[in-house]
Write a protein that holds these residues in place. Structure first.
Motif, short mmCIF file in Angstrom:
data_model
loop_
_atom_site.label_atom_id
_atom_site.label_comp_id
_atom_site.label_asym_id
_atom_site.label_seq_id
_atom_site.Cartn_x
_atom_site.Cartn_y
_atom_site.Cartn_z
N GLY A 1 0.59 -1.04 -0.43
CA GLY A 1 -0.19 -0.28 0.54
C GLY A 1 0.40 1.22 -0.57
O GLY A 1 0.35 2.36 -0.61
N PRO A 2 1.93 1.63 1.36
CA PRO A 2 3.04 2.13 0.76
C PRO A 2 3.74 2.72 -0.07
O PRO A 2 3.20 3.75 -0.94
CB PRO A 2 3.80 2.84 2.40
N MET A 3 4.33 1.43 -0.62
CA MET A 3 4.78 2.04 -2.07
C MET A 3 3.63 2.23 -3.30
O MET A 3 4.39 2.82 -3.86
CB MET A 3 5.71 0.58 -2.35
N LEU A 4 2.64 1.81 -3.59
CA LEU A 4 2.28 1.31 -5.15
C LEU A 4 1.48 3.56 -4.13
O LEU A 4 1.54 3.93 -5.38
CB LEU A 4 0.88 0.87 -4.38
N GLY A 5 1.27 3.52 -3.25
CA GLY A 5 0.49 5.11 -3.25
C GLY A 5 2.09 5.88 -3.38
O GLY A 5 1.38 7.40 -3.85
N SER A 6 2.92 5.71 -2.99
CA SER A 6 4.03 6.39 -3.07
C SER A 6 4.15 7.05 -4.58
O SER A 6 4.48 8.36 -4.93
CB SER A 6 5.22 6.40 -2.61
N GLY A 7 4.52 5.98 -5.33
CA GLY A 7 4.37 5.20 -6.47
C GLY A 7 3.67 6.29 -7.47
O GLY A 7 3.78 7.25 -8.56
N LEU A 8 2.08 5.81 -6.92
CA LEU A 8 0.53 6.87 -7.65
C LEU A 8 1.12 8.01 -7.56
O LEU A 8 0.97 8.96 -8.66
CB LEU A 8 -0.24 6.09 -7.88
N ILE A 9 1.36 8.57 -6.25
CA ILE A 9 1.67 9.91 -6.13
C ILE A 9 1.86 10.88 -7.02
O ILE A 9 2.14 12.45 -7.92
CB ILE A 9 1.18 10.58 -4.90
N THR A 10 3.92 10.62 -6.65
CA THR A 10 4.56 10.73 -7.43
C THR A 10 4.50 10.78 -9.63
O THR A 10 4.51 11.83 -9.80
CB THR A 10 5.69 9.76 -7.45
N LEU A 11 3.79 10.25 -9.86
CA LEU A 11 3.80 10.24 -11.27
C LEU A 11 2.74 10.58 -12.20
O LEU A 11 2.54 11.07 -12.36
CB LEU A 11 3.36 8.52 -12.00
N PHE A 12 1.56 11.24 -10.65
CA PHE A 12 0.13 11.49 -11.62
C PHE A 12 -0.34 12.07 -10.19
O PHE A 12 0.37 13.34 -10.03
CB PHE A 12 -0.78 10.41 -11.76
N SER A 13 -1.07 11.78 -9.45
CA SER A 13 -1.85 12.55 -8.42
C SER A 13 -2.21 12.11 -7.23
O SER A 13 -2.57 10.79 -7.46
CB SER A 13 -2.54 13.96 -9.10
N ILE B 1 14.62 1.86 6.82
CA ILE B 1 12.84 1.77 7.23
C ILE B 1 11.85 0.87 6.62
O ILE B 1 11.67 0.31 7.31
CB ILE B 1 13.18 3.01 8.69
N GLY B 2 11.72 1.13 5.33
CA GLY B 2 11.11 1.21 4.73
C GLY B 2 10.91 0.23 3.79
O GLY B 2 10.14 -1.13 4.36
N ALA B 3 12.27 -0.68 4.04
CA ALA B 3 13.35 -1.91 3.35
C ALA B 3 12.61 -2.97 4.68
O ALA B 3 13.09 -4.13 4.13
CB ALA B 3 14.41 -1.71 3.31
N LEU B 4 12.96 -2.66 5.49
CA LEU B 4 13.32 -3.43 7.08
C LEU B 4 11.68 -4.25 6.97
O LEU B 4 10.99 -4.90 6.60
CB LEU B 4 13.87 -3.14 8.42
N LEU B 5 10.74 -2.48 6.90
CA LEU B 5 9.68 -2.99 7.33
C LEU B 5 8.40 -3.82 5.83
O LEU B 5 7.35 -4.78 6.48
CB LEU B 5 8.53 -1.73 7.53
N PHE B 6 9.00 -3.11 5.01
CA PHE B 6 8.91 -4.55 3.66
C PHE B 6 9.07 -6.13 3.89
O PHE B 6 8.39 -6.58 3.45
CB PHE B 6 9.18 -3.98 2.75
#
Length: 442
Positions: free
Chosen positions: A148-160, A291-296
């Motif tokens: 969820g967080p990775m997908l969300g950050s990618g979508l917001i960066t690419l689009f809105s 930290i993100g990599a550890l939680l993933f």
């Protein structure tokens, strides 16, 4: 039923339910952007997260009961449809209030779909395949929360930020189409009525509980007294209702009670870990990417082990797998005591992968134990209660971590909870053995 049809049924159900945890975690990374775009404070915009938790926790027991009355497939399909429409509405939100309203409808759709999805699987899938199927279900839900967080950050960066809602649309179209044409109907018991007053009281209880554990400003005498009054009214109503929303005698079944307490403890440990790691390790000067990599890694291990846990349950029994899960969790929480300022990345990675494995391996068995402890006609009700206990574990974790993060008391509490889960699972195994023995001798 041939294997192809089974796979299509699972695809239809999992494609939709997978989005529920995705949308629970995906929006978190978008809060600053949404705050700026809608010109509101970050504190106020967090209500789009809180409202999702409140509705999901409060509506699932009611949703499960609705499925038992009107048919689990119908209610699940309605849930997917509501999630579909409200996701589009969220993308067109023009202010914070409209986003909160549409977000609550989105959560309601997810709440209607999730418990009825597990009930449908219990009805239409072979009993000897249930543990494996719930393993897949746990894998999908775990991966949903993880990506969820990775997908969300990618979508917001690419689009809105609107893209985090548009991404739901194609998946829900697939899910609704397969559910409509492939998933068999599951008839309800129409002569039963819905306990409306009980639903209102329960919704009030869970709303107040959620506010207390997620927003410190609600932790006061007035809110606590209101919660106690709401609990008393709910218990009184359920005891006098002809067809109660939650039948308290269900909790006399040790397997039913044990599975609900087990998932509460399991989610408490899981969410505590997910919450305290970024807060604590930031003070240890770990960068945000690490930290993100550890939680993933933690979430991925949890998801994959849930699939393995379903297979182990068929071979060794659900109770034994749950005991294994809590035994490993106890070792994990002991390992947390070495999380100090000098901790190495390698040690942290090993502990978190082991912890994710420990959390995930028992989930399929807990869910199977829950739904198999009641008659098929009450599958939706049981699933709804189970889902609420799961959410409560996460919300308790939020409150506990906010107070105890960075102290050894947090690790002591996690260890105590894990040991309680182990004790409960051992009792369940012993009771199951006694029942099987009496059945054979009888």
């Amino acid at each position: 039923m041939n294997k192809t049809k089974q796979n299509l049924i699972l695809m239809g159900i999992l494609t939709g339910t997978f989005l529920v945890p995705v949308n629970s975690t995906m929006i978190a990374v978008g809060l600053p952007t949404i705050s700026q775009d809608l010109n509101v404070s970050v504190t106020n915009v967090t209500w789009v997260v809180t409202i999702y938790l409140i509705v999901m926790a409060a509506a699932q027991p009611i949703a499960g009961k609705l499925g038992d009355i009107y048919g689990n497939k119908k209610v699940m399909l309605f849930g997917f449809s509501l999630f579909f429409v409200s996701s589009i509405a969220c993308a067109f939100s023009f202010n914070l209030l409209s986003l909160i309203v549409f977000r609550s409808l989105q959560a309601l759709g997810g709440a209607l779909a999730t418990p009825n999805a597990t009930a449908v699987m219990r009805h239409v899938m072979p009993k000897d395949k249930l543990s494996n199927i719930f393993g897949f279900f746990g894998l999908a839900m775990g991966l949903g929360a993880a990506i969820g967080p990775m997908l969300g950050s990618g979508l917001i960066t690419l689009f809105s930020w609107e893209a985090i809602f548009w991404v739901n649309v194609p998946f829900l179209l697939i899910s609704m189409t397969l559910t409509w044409f492939i998933v068999p109907s599951v008839e309800g018991i129409r002569n039963h009525s819905l306990d409306i007053l009980g639903s209102i009281y329960l919704g009030t209880v869970l709303t107040l509980f959620t506010l207390i554990v997620t927003h410190r400003e609600y932790l006061n005498v007035l809110t606590l007294l209101s919660l106690l009054v709401a609990i008393a009214l709910f218990i009184y109503q359920e005891k006098r209702a002809k067809v109660p929303l939650i039948e308290f005698q269900m909790f006399k079944n040790l397997q039913f009670s044990g599975s609900n307490i087990s998932i509460l403890i399991n989610n408490f440990v899981m969410y505590s870990t997910i919450l305290f790691v970024p807060l604590l390790f930031e003070t240890f000067h770990f960068n945000i990417n690490m930290i993100g990599a550890l939680l993933f890694a933690f979430s991925l291990a949890m998801s994959l082990s849930s699939l393995l846990g379903g297979r182990l349950a068929n071979k060794y029994g659900k109770g034994n797998v749950i005991s294994l899960s809590f035994g490993l969790l106890s070792l994990t929480t002991l390992s947390y005591f070495w999380f100090t300022n000098e901790v190495s990345v390698i040690y942290t990675l090993i502990v978190l992968i082991f912890g994710g494995f420990s959390v995930g391996i028992g989930v399929a068995s807990m869910q199977a134990a829950n739904i198999e402890s009641v008659s098929k006609e009450k599958s939706g009700t049981a699933s709804g209660i189970y889902s609420t206990f799961r959410y409560m574990g996460g919300m308790i974790a939020s409150a506990v971590v906010s107070v105890l993060v960075g102290t050894s008391m947090l690790y002591i509490l996690l260890l105590i909870f894990s040991l309680v889960g182990l004790l409960i699972s051992i009792i369940l195994v012993q009771k199951s053995g006694v029942e099987q023995k009496s059945t054979l001798t009888g």
